[in-house]
Design an enzyme around this catalytic site. Structure first.
Site, PDB file in Angstrom:
ATOM      1  N   GLU A 157       0.661  -1.284   0.014  1.00 47.59           N
ATOM      2  CA  GLU A 157      -0.197   0.044  -0.038  1.00 47.59           C
ATOM      3  C   GLU A 157       0.726   1.193   0.090  1.00 47.59           C
ATOM      4  O   GLU A 157       0.389   2.284  -0.398  1.00 47.59           O
ATOM      5  CB  GLU A 157      -0.837  -0.083   1.138  1.00 47.59           C
ATOM      6  CG  GLU A 157      -2.007  -0.862   1.281  1.00 47.59           C
ATOM      7  CD  GLU A 157      -3.033  -0.566   0.089  1.00 47.59           C
ATOM      8  OE1 GLU A 157      -3.147   0.545  -0.428  1.00 47.59           O
ATOM      9  OE2 GLU A 157      -4.169  -1.214  -0.323  1.00 47.59           O
TER      10      GLU A 157
ATOM     11  N   SER B  52     -31.958 -14.513  55.150  1.00 45.53           N
ATOM     12  CA  SER B  52     -30.880 -14.881  56.609  1.00 45.53           C
ATOM     13  C   SER B  52     -29.417 -14.447  56.358  1.00 45.53           C
ATOM     14  O   SER B  52     -28.616 -14.862  57.251  1.00 45.53           O
ATOM     15  CB  SER B  52     -31.111 -16.224  57.181  1.00 45.53           C
ATOM     16  OG  SER B  52     -32.558 -16.335  57.494  1.00 45.53           O
TER      17      SER B  52
END
Length: 729
Positions: A81, A340
């Protein structure tokens, strides 16, 4: 003179161009690199993806830096590129001239002459493919080169390049098409990803495999020309087919990922503390559990590594794909009644305040605390119980007995020092039995303290983010002591000495302190366990809060918790007993040490775990210490009415000799007149009877067995009353 004018004209022109350029730059600042926000990837602690989120436009990218990409791919990209990338200032004039010449000769655009910088410029600021658009692109490229380094611009390309559909960036493309991290790309895969951004819609390998292969081979041929591969390699590579990854990995810890994304919306990558393999196994377990749950029911789980306070597995719903179970509701963070599960911390505070030891006498009987009348889940009362028994059996009245003495406000203030705030309006006794709101994360944070010398630490879910600074203050979690090392160790022993529910033999033997909880109305079922190395917290219920009658935390959540523990490796740590914890023999009903209690006051002995040997006296039902060594009044009354005990049996009496009332010394008895003499005494205490110094089990004297002088003795301990009688034929 002419030369001078030319120079002046050139300088004037350059000045004007510079001024125009500056004006343009001021009027056209660089747009944001990611105009639609980041596409965020949530990863496990080994950087494997848990879940990925697209940006505002739905585009997916996995942010990465060039150093984390296969070096061959980087070399191939630059060669194909922009081989002069590190030498130009955003624009390669030779490439532009070549592209312009091709356009003039062929009458159409053959190549754009764009550098990588120019491609980044077009990606962040799209433009028309015209001369004006190209000039705009060039200007943006110069801007990029001015503000950013070459490596930063290369990273922008690696993350913004299109790869088909909603996939951007080489990392997302590598994982989508090949199922691997870009560091692991082979040469063929790298070559394909180099060319794919040129026309991603035409070269997508999952749609156009032949075109993709042809373009890949074109790149390979050019790489041979650049000496990146040799002829032999080229011949081998071009014959290879394109092999795509076709298995889609479902998201793991999706609800945790969603939460972290919402908390850190600007981060590209969020690396969590989640163990990928453990999370996968937990996900499988929870899906199996889901198939056994009632309609609309879900479950959640949190697993913590105690030493680091890191959450290593997190399941917010039982099955993320099952919408009938409200799969998108994160029940690990949902505020629900804890049942609890807060009780151990009531007992822990009572230990630290010197109110109890592990075998203190507590009262489980009908009570009225200023209008509040706690009941046990089974509707029955046990009467006198040790603190350990009361906690293990999750009895309600003893817990409220202690909370009433501590006071709800003091209990909540202690929790607040660790930044734990319960969800209710006013401090009240009902908090001890679940009359409040909290979530699974908070309970995991609390229970971890039982294996961490009583220290509560902010649980960590995050590692260092690779793009941003460390997230929040996660790297330095806050720590607060909510219990002493002594009380936390004693609680661990109390809760780990109870047996597990019926289940198969665990894969790893470990000591687990655990507690369950069931909320009012059977809406929430909890089980939280802690071993020396790990904490596991489980919630089961319906996210819409509808009840599940017939279920309990012990039967529904506890088995899942133990199954989750089976997923974990063997514990490597042990909990050292603090030096201040002692084993002390204590007496009931006083609760004091055996050495401090007269012999006549010791009805029962228990081996208690104490802090510094402290043995506080027993408390009455409403939390006041008893001043005598007698049974607490309310408890004594209950024993008389419910257990049919005589009041005199509850009194501590001196061991004085019992007086035999049925015989007197010197009396004569004849077998022909009497067969059996009953033996009675003046004492209500248990008597041991002896005849001629030999013990008998029944208080009766059978005359046929004796003749002549006979000694009858009645003894309490070693104190005896003796009567001598004479038996004749």
């Amino acid at each position: 003179m002419t030369i001078k004018k030319v120079l002046i004209a050139i300088l004037f022109t350059l000045s004007m161009l510079i001024m125009v350029g500056i004006a343009w730059l001021m009027a056209n600042p660089l747009p944001p690199i990611y105009p639609y926000g980041p596409a965020t990837r949530i990863t496990a602690n080994d950087h494997v993806t848990l879940r990925a989120f697209g940006d505002v436009k739905g585009v997916h990218r996995y942010h990465i830096e060039s150093k984390d990409v296969n070096s061959f791919y980087i070399k191939a990209l630059l060669h194909y590129e922009d081989r002069w990338f590190y030498y130009h200032y955003g624009v390669n004039p030779f490439s532009l001239f070549r592209a312009a010449g091709q356009w003039i000769i062929h009458g159409k655009i053959i190549s754009g002459g764009s550098t990588l910088t120019m491609q980044v410029a077009r990606l962040i600021d799209p433009h028309d493919r015209t001369i004006t658009g190209k000039l705009h692109q060039i200007a943006r490229s110069v801007q990029l080169e001015w503000y950013y380094s070459k490596d930063e611009i290369l990273d922008f390309y690696l993350n913004l390049a299109p790869f088909g559909g909603n996939i951007e960036g080489v990392a997302a493309a590598s994982i989508k098409y090949f199922g691997k991290h870009p560091k692991l790309l082979n040469k063929n895969e790298a070559a394909l990803l180099v060319v794919l951004p040129q026309q991603p819609s035409r070269y997508r390998p999952d749609r156009y495999k032949d075109k993709a292969k042809a373009m890949r081979n074109k790149v390979l041929a050019r790489l041979k020309g650049g000496s990146l591969i040799n002829t032999v390699q080229l011949d081998l590579l071009v014959d290879e087919p394109i092999r795509l990854f076709t298995h889609d990995q479902p998201p793991l810890a999706p609800l945790l990922s969603r939460y972290l994304k919402s908390q850190h919306p600007k981060n590209h990558t969020i690396t969590t503390t989640i163990d990928f393999e453990l999370q996968s196994r937990l996900n499988t377990l929870m899906k199996r559990i889901g198939s056994q749950l009632p309609r609309k029911a879900s479950a959640a789980a949190v697993i913590v590594q105690n030493r680091s306070a890191e959450i290593i597995a997190y399941q917010g719903s039982v099955n993320f794909s099952d919408l009938s179970r409200f799969a998108h509701v994160d029940m690990a963070r949902a505020i629900r009644s804890p049942g609890s599960t807060l009780k151990p911390f009531i007992y822990g505070q009572a230990l630290d305040m010197g109110l109890i030891h592990s075998k203190s006498l507590l009262s489980d009987l009908p009570s009225n605390f200023n209008g509040y009348k706690p009941q046990n889940l089974n509707g029955y009362f046990s009467g006198p119980v040790t603190a350990e028994q009361a906690l293990q059996k999750s009895l309600n009245v003893p817990a409220i007995q202690l909370l009433n003495r501590i006071t709800p406000q003091r209990f909540e203030d202690k929790l607040a020092t660790a930044n734990i705030h319960l969800s209710h309006q006013d401090a009240n006794l009902a908090v001890g039995l679940g009359g409040t709101g909290t979530n699974l994360m908070t309970l995991a944070k609390l229970y971890r303290a039982l294996a961490s010398r009583g220290e509560v630490t902010t649980l960590r879910t995050l590692k260092i983010d690779k793009v941003q600074l460390p997230l929040g203050n996660q790297l330095d979690p806050a720590t607060s002591a909510i219990l002493s090392p002594e009380s936390s160790w004693i609680l661990f022993q109390m809760l780990s000495s109870q047996s597990a529910p019926d289940r198969v033999i665990p894969s790893t033997r470990r000591k687990i302190a655990w507690k369950t909880g069931t909320s009012y109305g059977y809406r929430d079922f909890w089980s939280v366990g802690v071993s020396p190395d790990y904490t596991v917290a489980i919630w089961v219920g319906r996210p819409d809060a509808s009840p599940m009658l017939g279920y309990l935390g012990a039967t529904q959540a506890a088995p899942i918790m133990f199954d989750a523990f089976d997923l974990l490796p063997e514990d490597q740590s042990t909990l050292a007993k603090p030096a201040a914890v002692h084993q002390t023999l204590i007496c009931w009903p006083s609760g004091r040490a055996l050495a401090q209690v007269p012999h006549r006051d010791c009805k029962e002995q228990h081996l208690a775990l104490t802090i510094n040997g402290m043995t506080p006296p027993s408390m009455d039902l409403y939390g006041n210490f008893t001043l005598s060594s007698q049974w607490p009044i309310k408890l004594a009354q209950w024993l008389v009415s419910e257990k049919a005990m005589q009041p005199s049996m509850l009194l501590n009496q001196a061991s004085t000799p019992a007086t035999i009332t049925s015989l007197k010394s010197g009396q004569h008895y004849y077998r022909s007149q009497v067969d059996i003499l009953p033996l009675t005494s003046s004492s209500i205490q248990k008597i041991q009877w002896f005849i001629n110094h030999k013990p008998i089990t029944n208080p009766q004297l059978h005359l046929n067995n004796y003749l002549g002088e006979t000694v009858v003795s009645a003894c309490i301990n070693t104190d005896c009353d003796k009567q001598t009688i004479f038996i004749h034929p």
